[in-house]
Write a protein that holds these residues in place. Structure first.
Motif, mmCIF file in Angstrom:
data_model
loop_
_atom_site.group_PDB
_atom_site.id
_atom_site.type_symbol
_atom_site.label_atom_id
_atom_site.label_comp_id
_atom_site.label_asym_id
_atom_site.label_seq_id
_atom_site.Cartn_x
_atom_site.Cartn_y
_atom_site.Cartn_z
ATOM 1 N N GLU A 179 105.460 47.433 15.410
ATOM 2 C CA GLU A 179 106.248 47.453 14.170
ATOM 3 C C GLU A 179 105.778 46.352 13.214
ATOM 4 O OE1 GLU A 179 110.495 49.329 15.744
ATOM 5 O OE2 GLU A 179 110.173 47.150 15.804
ATOM 6 N N ARG B 32 109.088 47.308 25.206
ATOM 7 C CA ARG B 32 109.844 46.704 24.103
ATOM 8 C C ARG B 32 108.992 45.673 23.359
ATOM 9 N NH1 ARG B 32 114.326 47.668 27.771
ATOM 10 N NH2 ARG B 32 113.908 45.727 28.894
ATOM 11 N N LEU C 278 106.455 47.613 21.283
ATOM 12 C CA LEU C 278 107.069 48.221 20.105
ATOM 13 C C LEU C 278 107.276 47.181 19.007
ATOM 14 C CD1 LEU C 278 108.382 50.540 18.581
ATOM 15 C CD2 LEU C 278 110.525 50.032 19.793
ATOM 16 N N PHE D 89 105.905 54.286 21.886
ATOM 17 C CA PHE D 89 106.593 53.180 22.558
ATOM 18 C C PHE D 89 108.103 53.371 22.441
ATOM 19 C CE2 PHE D 89 102.723 50.380 21.416
ATOM 20 C CZ PHE D 89 102.125 50.639 22.641
ATOM 21 N N ALA D 90 108.551 53.742 21.239
ATOM 22 C CA ALA D 90 109.988 53.944 21.018
ATOM 23 C C ALA D 90 110.513 55.120 21.829
ATOM 24 C CB ALA D 90 110.261 54.162 19.532
ATOM 25 N N LYS E 143 103.034 53.600 17.872
ATOM 26 C CA LYS E 143 104.311 52.883 17.727
ATOM 27 C C LYS E 143 105.486 53.787 18.110
ATOM 28 C CE LYS E 143 105.555 52.288 13.436
ATOM 29 N NZ LYS E 143 106.746 53.174 13.288
#
Length: 289
Positions: free
Chosen positions: A259, A252, A255, A215-216, A212
């Motif tokens: 999340e 995006r 992510l 990705f950010a 995660k």
């Protein structure tokens, strides 16, 4: 099937590792390529680079990359012409194979479909050292030559990987797998360097958190070119300009789903967490029981 998210990531990682059959098949094809290039160009060595050479390949997706080390005197100032001559030699050796050039490599596809292999051969000549590792000149996509040192990069990644109990290369493998199943178009080498760069400053690697976070990281960096941490290859570019916005959009989406998966797991909604991770990985995440 998996009992929890951590177990599922372990199962997925095991699935992504190349099988012994793949390894034996690749070795057999390598021997034929080796013999051809030694005869035609007096090649001195043929070694794996890229994902297979670094231990971050993804079963069924990663190409088998090689550096074909050839004396500089047996290559040409034009790297494009050097690629053409290597292609011609390999085409003569494998007349029924549709060999192609995609600088900096000559692509030799063996077989077809999911069971096929793509061997990518980059002509190279020794051109100095970096921290004791040989630096090679390889084609640079604009008819010249650029510097590369797979061993220097792998040594750097190995240090970070060892610091995290060998989990960094598995994290890299997971990011590459996402990239393949979602057709994001991000270059494998870029993902490897960005992930190692990130992991270097972490105290631990937990896949449900760090996939995660990666990705950010990639989104926050805007998929910007990064300077080679070993100072060999200059800037490393993430992808072609044509696919960059699409790749960022897919990041995006990934992510958001990661999340959601993390929130569901923390709330004890394990089935829901699995569903979100399954969407991240294109329907290929292990099932929950």
């Amino acid at each position: 099937m998996a009992k929890d998210v951590n177990d599922a990531f372990g199962i997925l990682i095991d699935r992504l590792k190349p099988s012994e059959v793949e390894t034996i098949s690749a070795a057999s094809h390598r021997a034929s390529i080796d013999a051809c290039l030694k005869e035609k160009f007096k090649m001195t060595s043929l070694f794996r680079s890229g994902s297979f050479g670094h231990g971050t390949s993804v079963k069924g997706y990663s190409d088998v990359d090689y550096f074909a080390v050839i004396p500089a005197a047996n290559l040409w100032t034009s790297s494009n012409y050097s690629l053409i001559k290597v292609k011609e030699a390999l085409q003569a050796r494998f007349p029924l194979t549709s060999i192609a050039i995609r600088s900096p490599v000559v692509i030799v596809p063996f077989g077809g479909g999911a069971g096929g292999e793509h061997h990518e051969i980059s002509p190279a000549y020794a051109n100095g050292t970096n921290n004791g590792h040989t630096v090679y000149a390889i084609p640079n996509r604009t008819d010249g030559w650029m510097s590369s040192s797979p061993n220097a990069h792998n040594a750097w990644v190995n240090v970070i990987n060892d610091k995290h109990s060998k989990k960094v290369k598995q994290l890299i493998r997971l990011l590459k797998y996402w990239n393949y199943v979602q057709s994001a178009g991000i270059r494998s080498f870029y993902l490897e360097l960005r992930t190692a760069e990130y992991a270097n400053y972490e105290t631990a690697i937990l896949y449900n958190i760090d996939v995660k976070r990666m990705f950010a990281v990639l989104i926050n960096k805007g998929l910007a070119a990064m300077q080679d941490p070993q100072g060999v290859s200059g800037y490393v570019y993430p992808c072609s300009d044509a696919v960059k916005e699409s790749a960022l959009s897919k990041l995006r989406t990934a992510l958001t789903r990661a999340e959601k998966a993390y929130e569901a797991e923390n709330a004890g909604k394990y089935s829901e967490a699995f569903q979100w991770w399954d969407m991240v990985f294109g329907g290929k995440f292990p099932a929950y029981y």
